[in-house]
Design a protein around this motif. Structure first.
Motif, PDB file in Angstrom:
ATOM      1  N   ALA A  59       0.819  -1.212   0.000  1.00 29.80           N
ATOM      2  CA  ALA A  59       0.000   0.000   0.000  1.00 29.80           C
ATOM      3  C   ALA A  59       0.853   1.263   0.000  1.00 29.80           C
ATOM      4  CB  ALA A  59      -0.929   0.005   1.212  1.00 29.80           C
ATOM      5  N   ALA A  60       2.082   1.150   0.478  1.00 28.39           N
ATOM      6  CA  ALA A  60       2.971   2.316   0.515  1.00 28.39           C
ATOM      7  C   ALA A  60       3.594   2.611  -0.844  1.00 28.39           C
ATOM      8  CB  ALA A  60       4.071   2.107   1.559  1.00 28.39           C
ATOM      9  N   ILE A  61       3.879   1.568  -1.640  1.00 25.55           N
ATOM     10  CA  ILE A  61       4.618   1.788  -2.886  1.00 25.55           C
ATOM     11  C   ILE A  61       3.721   1.869  -4.125  1.00 25.55           C
ATOM     12  CG2 ILE A  61       6.702   0.727  -1.966  1.00 25.55           C
ATOM     13  CD1 ILE A  61       6.067  -1.812  -3.477  1.00 25.55           C
ATOM     14  N   THR A  62       2.527   1.302  -4.059  1.00 23.29           N
ATOM     15  CA  THR A  62       1.695   1.271  -5.266  1.00 23.29           C
ATOM     16  C   THR A  62       1.033   2.605  -5.637  1.00 23.29           C
ATOM     17  OG1 THR A  62      -0.043   0.290  -3.877  1.00 23.29           O
ATOM     18  CG2 THR A  62       1.209  -1.189  -5.310  1.00 23.29           C
ATOM     19  N   PRO A  63       0.706   3.504  -4.688  1.00 23.01           N
ATOM     20  CA  PRO A  63       0.093   4.766  -5.120  1.00 23.01           C
ATOM     21  C   PRO A  63       0.946   5.546  -6.124  1.00 23.01           C
ATOM     22  CG  PRO A  63      -0.242   4.490  -2.775  1.00 23.01           C
ATOM     23  CD  PRO A  63       0.696   3.403  -3.212  1.00 23.01           C
ATOM     24  N   ALA A  64       2.255   5.589  -5.907  1.00 20.77           N
ATOM     25  CA  ALA A  64       3.135   6.302  -6.834  1.00 20.77           C
ATOM     26  C   ALA A  64       3.207   5.601  -8.188  1.00 20.77           C
ATOM     27  CB  ALA A  64       4.534   6.435  -6.236  1.00 20.77           C
ATOM     28  N   ILE A  66       0.716   3.951  -9.550  1.00 20.03           N
ATOM     29  CA  ILE A  66      -0.540   4.275 -10.219  1.00 20.03           C
ATOM     30  C   ILE A  66      -0.514   5.681 -10.794  1.00 20.03           C
ATOM     31  CG2 ILE A  66      -3.019   4.599  -9.870  1.00 20.03           C
ATOM     32  CD1 ILE A  66      -2.857   2.416  -7.699  1.00 20.03           C
ATOM     33  N   THR A  67      -0.027   6.655 -10.024  1.00 19.62           N
ATOM     34  CA  THR A  67      -0.030   8.038 -10.519  1.00 19.62           C
ATOM     35  C   THR A  67       0.966   8.238 -11.654  1.00 19.62           C
ATOM     36  OG1 THR A  67       1.559   8.718  -8.798  1.00 19.62           O
ATOM     37  CG2 THR A  67      -0.793   8.998  -8.315  1.00 19.62           C
ATOM     38  N   HIS A  68       2.127   7.608 -11.577  1.00 24.25           N
ATOM     39  CA  HIS A  68       3.135   7.778 -12.630  1.00 24.25           C
ATOM     40  C   HIS A  68       2.699   7.102 -13.926  1.00 24.25           C
ATOM     41  CE1 HIS A  68       5.619   9.196  -9.335  1.00 24.25           C
ATOM     42  NE2 HIS A  68       6.579   9.478 -10.179  1.00 24.25           N
ATOM     43  N   ILE A  69       2.295   5.837 -13.837  1.00 21.93           N
ATOM     44  CA  ILE A  69       1.836   5.139 -15.041  1.00 21.93           C
ATOM     45  C   ILE A  69       0.549   5.776 -15.550  1.00 21.93           C
ATOM     46  CG2 ILE A  69       1.068   2.938 -15.995  1.00 21.93           C
ATOM     47  CD1 ILE A  69       4.033   3.005 -15.371  1.00 21.93           C
ATOM     48  N   GLY A  70      -0.331   6.157 -14.630  1.00 22.53           N
ATOM     49  CA  GLY A  70      -1.578   6.803 -15.023  1.00 22.53           C
ATOM     50  C   GLY A  70      -1.348   8.101 -15.762  1.00 22.53           C
ATOM     51  N   ALA A  71      -0.373   8.883 -15.313  1.00 27.03           N
ATOM     52  CA  ALA A  71      -0.064  10.148 -15.989  1.00 27.03           C
ATOM     53  C   ALA A  71       0.521   9.908 -17.373  1.00 27.03           C
ATOM     54  CB  ALA A  71       0.912  10.969 -15.147  1.00 27.03           C
ATOM     55  N   ALA A  72       1.249   8.809 -17.514  1.00 21.81           N
ATOM     56  CA  ALA A  72       1.939   8.549 -18.781  1.00 21.81           C
ATOM     57  C   ALA A  72       1.030   7.892 -19.815  1.00 21.81           C
ATOM     58  CB  ALA A  72       3.170   7.676 -18.534  1.00 21.81           C
ATOM     59  N   VAL A  73       0.259   6.868 -19.394  1.00 21.78           N
ATOM     60  CA  VAL A  73      -0.504   6.094 -20.381  1.00 21.78           C
ATOM     61  C   VAL A  73      -1.945   5.811 -19.969  1.00 21.78           C
ATOM     62  CG1 VAL A  73       1.496   4.996 -21.457  1.00 21.78           C
ATOM     63  CG2 VAL A  73       0.473   3.956 -19.430  1.00 21.78           C
ATOM     64  N   GLY A  74      -2.407   6.352 -18.836  1.00 21.87           N
ATOM     65  CA  GLY A  74      -3.811   6.207 -18.486  1.00 21.87           C
ATOM     66  C   GLY A  74      -4.063   5.428 -17.213  1.00 21.87           C
ATOM     67  N   GLY A  75      -5.255   5.643 -16.647  1.00 23.50           N
ATOM     68  CA  GLY A  75      -5.602   5.060 -15.363  1.00 23.50           C
ATOM     69  C   GLY A  75      -5.673   3.548 -15.342  1.00 23.50           C
ATOM     70  N   LEU A  76      -6.213   2.928 -16.398  1.00 20.08           N
ATOM     71  CA  LEU A  76      -6.296   1.472 -16.423  1.00 20.08           C
ATOM     72  C   LEU A  76      -4.914   0.849 -16.362  1.00 20.08           C
ATOM     73  CD1 LEU A  76      -7.685  -1.236 -16.704  1.00 20.08           C
ATOM     74  CD2 LEU A  76      -7.789  -0.880 -19.179  1.00 20.08           C
ATOM     75  N   LEU A  79      -3.601   1.080 -12.777  1.00 22.98           N
ATOM     76  CA  LEU A  79      -4.178   0.091 -11.875  1.00 22.98           C
ATOM     77  C   LEU A  79      -3.653  -1.313 -12.173  1.00 22.98           C
ATOM     78  CD1 LEU A  79      -7.926   1.214 -11.763  1.00 22.98           C
ATOM     79  CD2 LEU A  79      -6.155   1.657 -10.051  1.00 22.98           C
ATOM     80  N   MET A  80      -3.568  -1.659 -13.456  1.00 18.95           N
ATOM     81  CA  MET A  80      -3.108  -2.996 -13.824  1.00 18.95           C
ATOM     82  C   MET A  80      -1.642  -3.212 -13.452  1.00 18.95           C
ATOM     83  SD  MET A  80      -5.025  -3.709 -17.482  1.00 18.95           S
ATOM     84  CE  MET A  80      -4.249  -5.335 -17.602  1.00 18.95           C
ATOM     85  N   THR A  81      -0.806  -2.189 -13.659  1.00 16.78           N
ATOM     86  CA  THR A  81       0.608  -2.326 -13.309  1.00 16.78           C
ATOM     87  C   THR A  81       0.769  -2.523 -11.813  1.00 16.78           C
ATOM     88  OG1 THR A  81       1.251  -0.915 -15.165  1.00 16.78           O
ATOM     89  CG2 THR A  81       2.872  -1.220 -13.413  1.00 16.78           C
ATOM     90  N   ALA A  82       0.063  -1.711 -11.027  1.00 13.93           N
ATOM     91  CA  ALA A  82       0.123  -1.878  -9.573  1.00 13.93           C
ATOM     92  C   ALA A  82      -0.423  -3.249  -9.170  1.00 13.93           C
ATOM     93  CB  ALA A  82      -0.666  -0.770  -8.892  1.00 13.93           C
ATOM     94  N   GLY A  83      -1.461  -3.703  -9.869  1.00 14.28           N
ATOM     95  CA  GLY A  83      -2.029  -5.006  -9.562  1.00 14.28           C
ATOM     96  C   GLY A  83      -1.072  -6.148  -9.822  1.00 14.28           C
ATOM     97  N   GLN A  84      -0.299  -6.050 -10.889  1.00 11.27           N
ATOM     98  CA  GLN A  84       0.667  -7.098 -11.215  1.00 11.27           C
ATOM     99  C   GLN A  84       1.759  -7.213 -10.149  1.00 11.27           C
ATOM    100  OE1 GLN A  84       1.947  -5.968 -15.121  1.00 11.27           O
ATOM    101  NE2 GLN A  84       0.127  -6.790 -16.128  1.00 11.27           N
ATOM    102  N   MET A  85       2.009  -6.118  -9.440  1.00  7.08           N
ATOM    103  CA  MET A  85       3.030  -6.133  -8.389  1.00  7.08           C
ATOM    104  C   MET A  85       2.643  -7.027  -7.226  1.00  7.08           C
ATOM    105  SD  MET A  85       3.886  -2.055  -8.505  1.00  7.08           S
ATOM    106  CE  MET A  85       4.770  -2.063  -6.948  1.00  7.08           C
ATOM    107  N   PRO A  93      -0.981  -9.370  -1.587  1.00  9.39           N
ATOM    108  CA  PRO A  93      -1.833  -8.489  -0.784  1.00  9.39           C
ATOM    109  C   PRO A  93      -3.123  -8.148  -1.526  1.00  9.39           C
ATOM    110  CG  PRO A  93       0.422  -7.632  -0.996  1.00  9.39           C
ATOM    111  CD  PRO A  93       0.261  -8.720  -2.002  1.00  9.39           C
ATOM    112  N   HIS A  94      -4.173  -7.906  -0.760  1.00 11.15           N
ATOM    113  CA  HIS A  94      -5.422  -7.415  -1.329  1.00 11.15           C
ATOM    114  C   HIS A  94      -5.534  -5.928  -1.016  1.00 11.15           C
ATOM    115  CE1 HIS A  94      -9.607  -7.401  -2.672  1.00 11.15           C
ATOM    116  NE2 HIS A  94      -9.833  -6.585  -1.654  1.00 11.15           N
ATOM    117  N   ALA A  95      -5.845  -5.137  -2.028  1.00 13.93           N
ATOM    118  CA  ALA A  95      -5.949  -3.688  -1.834  1.00 13.93           C
ATOM    119  C   ALA A  95      -6.934  -3.102  -2.835  1.00 13.93           C
ATOM    120  CB  ALA A  95      -4.582  -3.014  -1.995  1.00 13.93           C
ATOM    121  N   SER A  96      -7.696  -2.112  -2.382  1.00 11.98           N
ATOM    122  CA  SER A  96      -8.551  -1.326  -3.259  1.00 11.98           C
ATOM    123  C   SER A  96      -7.806  -0.052  -3.642  1.00 11.98           C
ATOM    124  CB  SER A  96      -9.860  -0.967  -2.546  1.00 11.98           C
ATOM    125  OG  SER A  96     -10.592  -2.113  -2.204  1.00 11.98           O
ATOM    126  N   ALA A  97      -8.236   0.578  -4.737  1.00  9.25           N
ATOM    127  CA  ALA A  97      -7.558   1.800  -5.179  1.00  9.25           C
ATOM    128  C   ALA A  97      -8.513   2.687  -5.964  1.00  9.25           C
ATOM    129  CB  ALA A  97      -6.339   1.458  -6.037  1.00  9.25           C
TER     130      ALA A  97
END
Length: 221
Positions: A59-64, A66-76, A79-85, A93-97
């Motif tokens: 939960a500490a490392i995935t927000p960044a 999401i925002t970096h990949i989201g800014a570059a190529v979109g929100g989906l 989310l998917m990149t963070a999910g693969q981690m 881990p299970h996490a909502s975002a």
């Protein structure tokens, strides 16, 4: 060529606010991040389930991410990149975002999975723009009156999380540019503070009418 009619609202700059408090017990398994690129602002809140060390780290490392990949190529993609981690852990881990991306004068693009929420404050009322992906919500959609009585018992059961993020599971909504404030939050807030109380707090605070002021708070639960 299809003609597009895009309305804009004049705003010079997007202001961002962040609030967080310890959860019901330590350590806190929520995280948040904000990424700016030019006039564009991307923000994310991640809410991990439980307090295991791997959940707290995730939960500490995935927000960044999401925002970096989201800014570059979109929100989906974010989310998917963070999910693969999640697959990098022995016990994924299970996490909502929830993720928001906005530019001055334009609508805010919201992407989410799980039970993190996005609200909009129009200066008079607070509106929930996201829909919780919980078993309680699923029962309300697919059950009858008898099921409705028990649905609330399952609102804390998130059916989907980042590890399941994909084209068929994520959700998206556009918050109109006329809505001056977008709020992202974990269920650590929404489970304990009612919509009416939140609306009263915003009414008292008289938020400035700058488009896309993202206030996002996380609470470990």
């Amino acid at each position: 060529m299809e003609e597009q009619n895009i309305r804009t609202v004049g705003v010079d700059k997007i202001a961002v606010g962040l609030a967080q408090r310890p959860g019901t017990e330590p350590p806190c398994a929520d995280g948040a991040d904000v990424q700016r690129r030019g006039e564009m602002v991307c923000a994310a809140v991640v809410d991990g389930a439980g307090h295991h060390p791997e959940v707290v780290r995730y939960a500490a490392i995935t927000p960044a991410v999401i925002t970096h990949i989201g800014a570059a190529v979109g929100g989906l993609a974010g989310l998917m990149t963070a999910g693969q981690m999640a697959a990098a852990y022995d016990r994924p881990p299970h996490a909502s975002a929830v993720f928001a991306c906005v530019q001055p004068g334009q609508s805010a693009s919201i992407h989410w999975i799980g039970d993190c929420r996005a609200y909009g404050w129009d200066g008079f009322s607070l509106t929930q723009w996201s829909t919780d992906q919980t078993m309680g919500t699923w029962l309300r959609w697919n059950g009858g009156a008898a099921v409705e009585l028990d649905a609330v018992k399952h609102d804390n059961w998130s059916r989907l999380g980042l590890a399941q993020a994909g084209a068929a599971t994520w959700r998206q909504v556009q918050v109109p540019a006329e809505v001056p404030l977008v709020l992202l939050m974990s269920d650590g807030i929404s489970d304990q503070v009612s919509l009416d109380v939140l609306a009263q707090l915003y009414a008292r605070g008289r938020p400035a009418a700058a488009r896309g002021r993202h206030g996002h708070g996380g609470q470990g639960g």
